[in-house]
Design a protein around this motif. Sequence first.
Motif, mmCIF file in Angstrom:
data_model
loop_
_atom_site.group_PDB
_atom_site.id
_atom_site.type_symbol
_atom_site.label_atom_id
_atom_site.label_comp_id
_atom_site.label_asym_id
_atom_site.label_seq_id
_atom_site.Cartn_x
_atom_site.Cartn_y
_atom_site.Cartn_z
ATOM 1 N N SER A 105 -46.906 19.423 15.211
ATOM 2 C CA SER A 105 -45.893 18.936 14.110
ATOM 3 C C SER A 105 -44.986 18.872 15.647
ATOM 4 N N LYS A 106 -44.949 20.208 16.394
ATOM 5 C CA LYS A 106 -43.140 19.371 17.588
ATOM 6 C C LYS A 106 -43.856 18.334 18.332
ATOM 7 N N ALA A 107 -45.400 18.317 18.976
ATOM 8 C CA ALA A 107 -46.116 17.044 19.416
ATOM 9 C C ALA A 107 -45.353 15.764 19.085
ATOM 10 N N ALA A 108 -45.779 15.471 17.401
ATOM 11 C CA ALA A 108 -45.755 14.777 16.530
ATOM 12 C C ALA A 108 -44.077 14.493 16.739
ATOM 13 N N ALA A 109 -43.530 15.115 16.261
ATOM 14 C CA ALA A 109 -41.980 14.063 15.306
ATOM 15 C C ALA A 109 -41.503 14.482 17.122
ATOM 16 N N GLY A 110 -41.324 14.501 18.306
ATOM 17 C CA GLY A 110 -41.478 14.149 20.103
ATOM 18 C C GLY A 110 -39.770 14.282 19.688
ATOM 19 N N ARG A 111 -39.394 14.848 19.149
ATOM 20 C CA ARG A 111 -37.761 15.208 19.397
ATOM 21 C C ARG A 111 -37.187 15.434 21.092
ATOM 22 N N ASP A 124 -37.979 18.645 20.572
ATOM 23 C CA ASP A 124 -39.535 19.734 20.440
ATOM 24 C C ASP A 124 -40.252 19.840 21.298
ATOM 25 N N LEU A 125 -39.986 18.349 22.487
ATOM 26 C CA LEU A 125 -41.064 18.512 23.222
ATOM 27 C C LEU A 125 -41.145 19.691 24.185
ATOM 28 N N ALA A 126 -39.295 20.024 24.685
ATOM 29 C CA ALA A 126 -39.306 21.079 25.606
ATOM 30 C C ALA A 126 -39.497 22.522 25.180
ATOM 31 N N GLN A 127 -39.807 22.687 24.441
ATOM 32 C CA GLN A 127 -40.445 23.553 24.238
ATOM 33 C C GLN A 127 -42.069 23.945 23.539
ATOM 34 N N LEU A 128 -42.574 22.580 24.056
ATOM 35 C CA LEU A 128 -44.147 22.140 24.255
ATOM 36 C C LEU A 128 -44.779 23.180 25.101
ATOM 37 N N PRO A 129 -44.636 23.077 26.258
ATOM 38 C CA PRO A 129 -45.582 23.441 27.486
ATOM 39 C C PRO A 129 -45.145 25.297 27.429
#
Lengths: 61, 156
Positions: free
Chosen positions: B128-134, B137-142
Motif C-alpha cells: 500500500s505504501k509503494a502504491a501510495a507513492g508519497r 511512504d517511500l522513505a519507509q519502504l527500505p
Amino acid sequence: MDALSPDELLRKTMALRDQLAPQLPDIDPGDLVLILQSLLRPIGTGRRFFLRKLPSGVHVP
Amino acid sequence: MSPDETFLERLLAALDQVGLEALIVGSTAAVLQGAPVMTQDVDLLVRDTPLVRQKLEKLGEALKAARPAPVSELSSALTILGGELPVDVLFDALPGGLRFASLKSRAVKIPVGERTATVATLADVIASKAAAGRPKDLAQLPILRDTLKIITALEK
C-alpha cells in the motif's frame, strides 16, 4: 509481556545477527541490528513509536 | 506498557465498545509487526456503510475526541482529532487496489495488553505504501522491506 534485560537483548540480537548476516548480505549490517532489536522488543514490552507534536511544532516520542 | 502501547489498547477498547470492525493499517501496523519505524497517528481501515459511519461518530466520543472530520476535499478519509493522538479512518480499500475483505483475510491478530488488534500484514503495508507513492511512504519502504526479509528468514 516482559522486556528482555539489556544484556539479554544484546546477546540475542548478536546471536541472530551472526546467524542471519550471511543469508542477507544485501541488508546493511547496522540496519540488521536495528531491526533485530526491534523484533526482540514486541508490543507490550514498553515500546515507544508515536511522535507527538509539541506546541513549538517539534515532534518527539 | 509504554504510553504508546496504552493508547493503542485504549483505542482497541473503544473500537470494541462501539462495535466497530477495523483493521490497523499503515505505519502502526508495521510497528506492531516489529518494524523499527515511528509514526504520528493510527490509520484504520473500515467498510463504508451508514452503520459504520454512525459507529465512527461514537468512536470519537469514546476517545474523548472531536467528531470525525474530512482530511481534505480531495480524500474520502476522515480524521479524529482532539484525543491523545490522531486517528485517521480510511474506507474500503488502500492504495494498490487492496480491498478490506482481502486485507482482512490475510490480517494477523496481535495482542495489545488485554485487547487484540487485527492488523494488515507487513507485506500489505509495504504494497500500500509503494502504491501510495508519497514521499513519507517511500522513505519507509527500505526499512520495511528489510524487516520483512528478516522476519521471513527467521521463520525458515
